[in-house]
Write a protein that holds these residues in place. Structure first.
Motif, PDB file in Angstrom:
ATOM      1  N   LEU A  99       4.411  -1.854  -4.713  1.00  0.00           N
ATOM      2  CA  LEU A  99       5.737  -1.328  -3.738  1.00  0.00           C
ATOM      3  C   LEU A  99       6.540  -0.433  -4.296  1.00  0.00           C
ATOM      4  O   LEU A  99       6.881   0.690  -4.072  1.00  0.00           O
ATOM      5  CB  LEU A  99       6.548  -2.402  -2.956  1.00  0.00           C
ATOM      6  N   LEU A 100       7.010  -0.724  -5.633  1.00  0.00           N
ATOM      7  CA  LEU A 100       7.990  -0.037  -6.393  1.00  0.00           C
ATOM      8  C   LEU A 100       7.392   1.112  -7.144  1.00  0.00           C
ATOM      9  O   LEU A 100       7.667   2.313  -6.886  1.00  0.00           O
ATOM     10  CB  LEU A 100       8.805  -0.921  -7.196  1.00  0.00           C
ATOM     11  N   VAL A 101       6.403   0.885  -7.943  1.00  0.00           N
ATOM     12  CA  VAL A 101       5.758   1.946  -8.757  1.00  0.00           C
ATOM     13  C   VAL A 101       5.003   2.996  -7.749  1.00  0.00           C
ATOM     14  O   VAL A 101       5.353   4.167  -8.028  1.00  0.00           O
ATOM     15  CB  VAL A 101       4.637   1.332  -9.732  1.00  0.00           C
ATOM     16  N   LEU A 102       4.354   2.360  -6.944  1.00  0.00           N
ATOM     17  CA  LEU A 102       3.396   3.055  -5.926  1.00  0.00           C
ATOM     18  C   LEU A 102       4.590   3.966  -5.121  1.00  0.00           C
ATOM     19  O   LEU A 102       4.470   5.364  -4.977  1.00  0.00           O
ATOM     20  CB  LEU A 102       2.523   2.490  -5.089  1.00  0.00           C
ATOM     21  N   GLY A 103       5.464   3.557  -4.509  1.00  0.00           N
ATOM     22  CA  GLY A 103       6.706   4.030  -3.635  1.00  0.00           C
ATOM     23  C   GLY A 103       7.177   5.280  -4.281  1.00  0.00           C
ATOM     24  O   GLY A 103       7.364   6.218  -3.753  1.00  0.00           O
ATOM     25  N   ALA A 104       7.671   4.719  -5.525  1.00  0.00           N
ATOM     26  CA  ALA A 104       8.493   5.721  -6.443  1.00  0.00           C
ATOM     27  C   ALA A 104       7.495   6.929  -6.782  1.00  0.00           C
ATOM     28  O   ALA A 104       8.046   8.107  -6.471  1.00  0.00           O
ATOM     29  CB  ALA A 104       9.166   5.237  -7.505  1.00  0.00           C
ATOM     30  N   SER A 105       6.294   6.699  -6.965  1.00  0.00           N
ATOM     31  CA  SER A 105       5.337   7.741  -7.558  1.00  0.00           C
ATOM     32  C   SER A 105       5.006   8.769  -6.301  1.00  0.00           C
ATOM     33  O   SER A 105       5.258   9.810  -6.347  1.00  0.00           O
ATOM     34  CB  SER A 105       4.240   7.171  -7.875  1.00  0.00           C
ATOM     35  N   MET A 106       4.890   7.869  -5.159  1.00  0.00           N
ATOM     36  CA  MET A 106       4.635   8.798  -3.797  1.00  0.00           C
ATOM     37  C   MET A 106       5.680   9.580  -3.325  1.00  0.00           C
ATOM     38  O   MET A 106       5.763  10.736  -2.906  1.00  0.00           O
ATOM     39  CB  MET A 106       4.092   7.717  -2.911  1.00  0.00           C
ATOM     40  N   LEU A 107       6.952   8.795  -3.364  1.00  0.00           N
ATOM     41  CA  LEU A 107       8.122   9.540  -3.138  1.00  0.00           C
ATOM     42  C   LEU A 107       8.585  10.766  -4.072  1.00  0.00           C
ATOM     43  O   LEU A 107       8.654  12.043  -3.353  1.00  0.00           O
ATOM     44  CB  LEU A 107       9.478   8.583  -2.974  1.00  0.00           C
ATOM     45  N   MET A 265      -2.320  11.928  -8.760  1.00  0.00           N
ATOM     46  CA  MET A 265      -1.899  10.871  -7.946  1.00  0.00           C
ATOM     47  C   MET A 265      -2.684   9.905  -8.399  1.00  0.00           C
ATOM     48  O   MET A 265      -2.656   8.478  -8.379  1.00  0.00           O
ATOM     49  CB  MET A 265      -1.492  11.088  -6.541  1.00  0.00           C
ATOM     50  N   ASP A 266      -4.143  10.192  -8.608  1.00  0.00           N
ATOM     51  CA  ASP A 266      -5.010   9.144  -8.992  1.00  0.00           C
ATOM     52  C   ASP A 266      -4.584   8.365 -10.039  1.00  0.00           C
ATOM     53  O   ASP A 266      -4.842   7.028 -10.017  1.00  0.00           O
ATOM     54  CB  ASP A 266      -6.393   9.953  -9.426  1.00  0.00           C
ATOM     55  N   VAL A 267      -4.007   8.856 -11.233  1.00  0.00           N
ATOM     56  CA  VAL A 267      -3.632   8.175 -12.302  1.00  0.00           C
ATOM     57  C   VAL A 267      -2.605   7.276 -12.024  1.00  0.00           C
ATOM     58  O   VAL A 267      -2.601   6.041 -12.486  1.00  0.00           O
ATOM     59  CB  VAL A 267      -3.043   9.059 -13.437  1.00  0.00           C
ATOM     60  N   ALA A 268      -1.659   7.650 -11.105  1.00  0.00           N
ATOM     61  CA  ALA A 268      -0.473   6.935 -10.564  1.00  0.00           C
ATOM     62  C   ALA A 268      -1.034   5.599  -9.948  1.00  0.00           C
ATOM     63  O   ALA A 268      -0.502   4.594 -10.451  1.00  0.00           O
ATOM     64  CB  ALA A 268       0.701   7.657  -9.820  1.00  0.00           C
ATOM     65  N   ILE A 269      -1.767   5.936  -8.901  1.00  0.00           N
ATOM     66  CA  ILE A 269      -2.403   4.744  -8.290  1.00  0.00           C
ATOM     67  C   ILE A 269      -2.979   3.664  -9.240  1.00  0.00           C
ATOM     68  O   ILE A 269      -3.105   2.774  -9.104  1.00  0.00           O
ATOM     69  CB  ILE A 269      -2.906   5.268  -7.178  1.00  0.00           C
ATOM     70  N   GLU A 270      -3.853   4.374  -9.843  1.00  0.00           N
ATOM     71  CA  GLU A 270      -4.940   3.667 -10.961  1.00  0.00           C
ATOM     72  C   GLU A 270      -3.833   2.567 -11.819  1.00  0.00           C
ATOM     73  O   GLU A 270      -4.186   1.412 -11.967  1.00  0.00           O
ATOM     74  CB  GLU A 270      -5.527   4.536 -11.612  1.00  0.00           C
ATOM     75  N   ILE A 271      -2.740   3.116 -12.252  1.00  0.00           N
ATOM     76  CA  ILE A 271      -1.680   2.347 -13.064  1.00  0.00           C
ATOM     77  C   ILE A 271      -1.315   1.284 -12.413  1.00  0.00           C
ATOM     78  O   ILE A 271      -1.632   0.006 -12.739  1.00  0.00           O
ATOM     79  CB  ILE A 271      -0.825   3.257 -13.608  1.00  0.00           C
ATOM     80  N   ALA A 272      -0.926   1.364 -11.140  1.00  0.00           N
ATOM     81  CA  ALA A 272      -0.239   0.659 -10.190  1.00  0.00           C
ATOM     82  C   ALA A 272      -1.332  -0.707 -10.019  1.00  0.00           C
ATOM     83  O   ALA A 272      -1.016  -1.674  -9.932  1.00  0.00           O
ATOM     84  CB  ALA A 272       0.460   0.941  -9.143  1.00  0.00           C
ATOM     85  N   ILE A 273      -2.348  -0.088  -9.320  1.00  0.00           N
ATOM     86  CA  ILE A 273      -3.356  -1.305  -8.791  1.00  0.00           C
ATOM     87  C   ILE A 273      -4.146  -1.739  -9.975  1.00  0.00           C
ATOM     88  O   ILE A 273      -4.190  -3.009  -9.913  1.00  0.00           O
ATOM     89  CB  ILE A 273      -4.558  -0.446  -8.015  1.00  0.00           C
ATOM     90  N   GLY A 274      -4.542  -1.118 -11.078  1.00  0.00           N
ATOM     91  CA  GLY A 274      -5.238  -1.741 -12.195  1.00  0.00           C
ATOM     92  C   GLY A 274      -4.110  -2.684 -13.057  1.00  0.00           C
ATOM     93  O   GLY A 274      -4.519  -3.738 -13.242  1.00  0.00           O
ATOM     94  N   SER A 275      -2.892  -2.238 -13.134  1.00  0.00           N
ATOM     95  CA  SER A 275      -2.227  -3.345 -13.721  1.00  0.00           C
ATOM     96  C   SER A 275      -1.806  -4.562 -12.839  1.00  0.00           C
ATOM     97  O   SER A 275      -1.767  -5.751 -13.472  1.00  0.00           O
ATOM     98  CB  SER A 275      -0.733  -2.711 -13.786  1.00  0.00           C
ATOM     99  N   SER A 276      -1.871  -4.515 -11.404  1.00  0.00           N
ATOM    100  CA  SER A 276      -1.770  -5.639 -10.648  1.00  0.00           C
ATOM    101  C   SER A 276      -3.179  -6.634 -10.779  1.00  0.00           C
ATOM    102  O   SER A 276      -2.787  -7.797 -10.980  1.00  0.00           O
ATOM    103  CB  SER A 276      -1.713  -4.983  -9.181  1.00  0.00           C
ATOM    104  N   LEU A 277      -3.938  -5.910 -10.851  1.00  0.00           N
ATOM    105  CA  LEU A 277      -5.429  -6.684 -11.214  1.00  0.00           C
ATOM    106  C   LEU A 277      -5.330  -7.447 -12.454  1.00  0.00           C
ATOM    107  O   LEU A 277      -5.975  -8.632 -12.465  1.00  0.00           O
ATOM    108  CB  LEU A 277      -6.424  -5.562 -10.974  1.00  0.00           C
ATOM    109  N   GLN A 278      -4.977  -6.776 -13.526  1.00  0.00           N
ATOM    110  CA  GLN A 278      -5.085  -7.351 -14.687  1.00  0.00           C
ATOM    111  C   GLN A 278      -3.846  -8.826 -14.678  1.00  0.00           C
ATOM    112  O   GLN A 278      -4.233  -9.607 -15.531  1.00  0.00           O
ATOM    113  CB  GLN A 278      -4.282  -6.548 -16.059  1.00  0.00           C
TER     114      GLN A 278
END
Lengths: 347, 347, 347
Positions: A99-107, A265-278
């Motif tokens: 929510l926070l990382v992805l939200g801030a990146s998209m905004l 944006m690919d990298v930004a989303i990858e960071i957020a989702i990849g990190s959650s997964l780990q």
């Protein structure tokens, strides 16, 4: 990112504070401010090392050290027996990443570019995995919440270890998947095109030093939690689910936003989702295993954490399914995060 | 598939066991082993008959007899008043079809082929239907769990029958949809390209004989459940949600895996999702109707079953939305299934 | 649509009924029948005004007056302290829009056209927003249901207002998004191609008159609720979640079905999803703010409402993700709605 290094000045300040017995709230703030640049340095050092080690080992190092800061903070919280704080910070990391990382990146990205497209193909493997991983975490919890708790207490421990082993085996399989059988799926990291800035020796030294100092500051931070919650009138749960994840992920957060501003944006989303997964597949089982050294921690999260995790994962799946983002989507993710934070703060 | 026929030897063995009073656990195992090849034979016979009856009636027969084994086992469990076992085996069939059958197919197929693509268009109708059907099942349950239960007990019966009638009417409409108004959506079944192996008379005889013997063995199996759970220390719920669905679906399971190994992932997924759909829209209402002959069974599933059903359906939707599968996806589905099975076994 | 105007005759009849003290059930029916054509007239007048005001203000007027009828009925229910009815009618409007309106449109349209394709790109922004908005509504509710309720009662009020402010700010941002930064995403409304039928003066007069009479009839309707539930043996919850939303949305319902019959499925889905979105992001916070005039209403919905809302939103997301609809899909949505309605009626 460079300006974050200025925060390193809080290392000596927090050391002084420890000796002259600053108030817990002040110590919490000082050690938090010291951890932020240290986590950033650890990330940089890992990346530098990967220039010398080649992409395969480098990828592995990045994957393993990516959440090292959370792991270290949680280790000290575990040692102090603050199980609720540990589990809240696990949930909070996932929620915060989505929510926070992805939200801030998209905004941020969406204020510069009207719509930002990204390759949803590459994201689908990870966002599916995230859904399956969270479901794996929910099943034993629902099971134990449904059954009368008295009957179960003794079996919690065994069940938690088994679930942790299964989660960890998925993690190992996913490394095997991304570094061997399907390595072509994962495009070369954009940042690796550049040259190393540090010598290998410097990079290793920085990594070791950062790890040592993060450990030290984490001990200050964790030992301040209990007295601070009393002093400042906050709940331990709020500290765990909101504050600690922000501290542990601040470096990653700023990287994601920077990438969004560069229209990557690919990298930004990858960071957020990849990190959650780990966090779910690596950090959580490792903490369960480590807890066996002290007092076994169960893998059963509370109802609120589970609902927030599942709903965040739905949002991640929806977002990654879209294939493009805009500022309004970012605003809404931040709004949902704000509602969560306010709900806890009001308590 | 042929080698499964060797298991037919367990029919006479279980008959002897019944007369010389084998232990309940042994009788459960023997009758389970006998049912597996019988279910396979029933499936084969139905397919053979459809060569002679033409595709329309053949499709209807396949749709109706596809879950006949589960229906027969459940009928005897219903007669014995084992409502919890019946409902657990309904949920377990859906969960097993999605996680175990699909997981095993994707893992086996994915070890042979790097990625397996499938036509998601054709799957979307069924996976949407599955979502809507499970939601239809959840609504009255949430409703009754929310309201104070004392007030409701008397209205359970009427509500269950109405919901069952609605579910069954969706089933009839879906047959009308797939055999009349939208029959072109459903591509010709790959297996129908071959010629019949049996004469119509043989096929009908095999179908009748298999049905009779499944009935007999189901009676052995069901009457072993209660004493076995005491003898072996298993819960009836575990037997219902894990063991019975594996027995009832073993033939279908092996077909799906074989199809995946032939890179016909469409057919494998269709078996798993189509079968789940029939269990909810056809088997469940029919069991509610049949229960009126003995003692009315409510359509209200317990919390755990509902959560597991809904999450499995999310996974099915996510998987069918992807359009392609790999071994890691299969591994994860099996891991989630394992977590469910372990959660119950530990109890 | 024209034939609905015949129902205007129920305005004088209900007025007479009020003076000669008709029974509450009769008064409820009479005022409901009077509201239906008035809501239609209000919608027509708003559209006529938008011919004169230009598309930007017109769009804003449509967005704001689209749910004016629900807002007025809810206002009087709020004034009468019928909080459960107000919240049930909010949930019921969203559920009804997604299941009843969409279901009827797809069934009606699907009986005329085999499959109806629609542009899922344009729908994705709104169906994502709907998911995020409902999640925003669920979070504080789960939070308060998890925590012991005694501790919380005093903080409900503050939390509700903050959540309402956040929801309303998303609403304002979404207007900014659709009328300024991304206005090209929203194709020109098909109905705007025609010419105005009324003069601006007539349109404004009709709008004012319709609003006044809706207010009057809403007062009759709401004051009949409590005595009617006793007289007819219905629960207030049933009236709120099923009957009031049907009355308030009847005009919109018939427009959506008409559009589906003209094969304009995009417009039909847009009405259902757009209207649901406005109810959560505009009507709900406005009602929370208005309740401060009387007695503060909390934004915490009950468990059943939340589950029904979330599941409806999953259905909306699934449907809009498909890109095409058929009669069976419509039939299933109506079946799920019927299960909900029957569950309440049986009580």
């Amino acid at each position: 990112m460079k300006f974050l290094r200025l925060l390193l000045v809080f290392i000596p300040i927090s050391l002084i504070g420890e000796f002259v017995h600053f108030s817990p709230t002040l110590m919490f703030i000082l050690s938090a401010l010291a951890i932020i640049p240290l986590a950033g340095l650890m990330g940089e050092a890992t990346e530098e090392i990967s220039f010398y080690s080649g992409p395969r080992i480098g990828g592995f190092l990045n994957a393993t050290f990516g959440n090292a800061t959370e792991l270290i903070i949680s280790f000290f919280a575990l040692k102090a027996g603050l199980f609720e704080v540990v589990k809240a910070s696990i949930s909070g990391s996932v929620i915060g990443n989505i929510l926070l990382v992805l939200g801030a990146s998209m905004l941020a990205g969406g204020m510069k570019y009207k719509t930002q497209a990204f390759n949803k193909q590459a994201l689908e493997v990870n966002s599916s995995m995230l859904l399956f991983a969270v479901i794996g975490l929910i099943i034993p919890a629902v099971f134990t919440h449904t059954v009368s708790p008295e009957l179960l207490n003794k079996q919690y421990e065994g069940l938690s270890i088994i679930v942790a082993v299964i989660m960890f085996s998925i993690y190992l399989m996913s490394l095997f998947f991304s570094f061997y059988t399907h390595k072509d799926l994962y495009s070369v990291d954009h940042r690796e095109e550049s040259k190393p800035k540090w010598s290998l020796k410097t990079a290793v030294l920085v990594l070791v030093a950062a790890t040592v100092f993060i450990g030290l500051e984490s001990e200050f931070l964790v030992s301040a939690v209990e007295p601070m919650t009393k002093e400042a009138g906050l709940s331990e749960f709020f500290v765990g689910i909101i504050l600690i994840p922000i501290i542990g992920n601040a470096a990653e957060h700023s990287t994601a936003v920077l990438m969004a501003l560069k229209n990557e944006m690919d990298v930004a989303i990858e960071i957020a989702i990849g990190s959650s997964l780990q966090i779910i597949l690596f950090v959580t089982p490792v903490l369960i295993f480590l807890s066996l050294l002290f007092k076994p921690m169960s893998i059963i999260f509370n109802e609120f954490e589970l609902v927030a995790l599942l709903l965040s994962v739905f949002i991640a799946n929806r977002v990654s399914n879209d294939g493009e983002s805009n500022w309004l989507e970012g605003f809404q993710l931040l709004a949902v995060y704000l509602i969560i934070a306010v709900s806890f703060f009001v308590l």
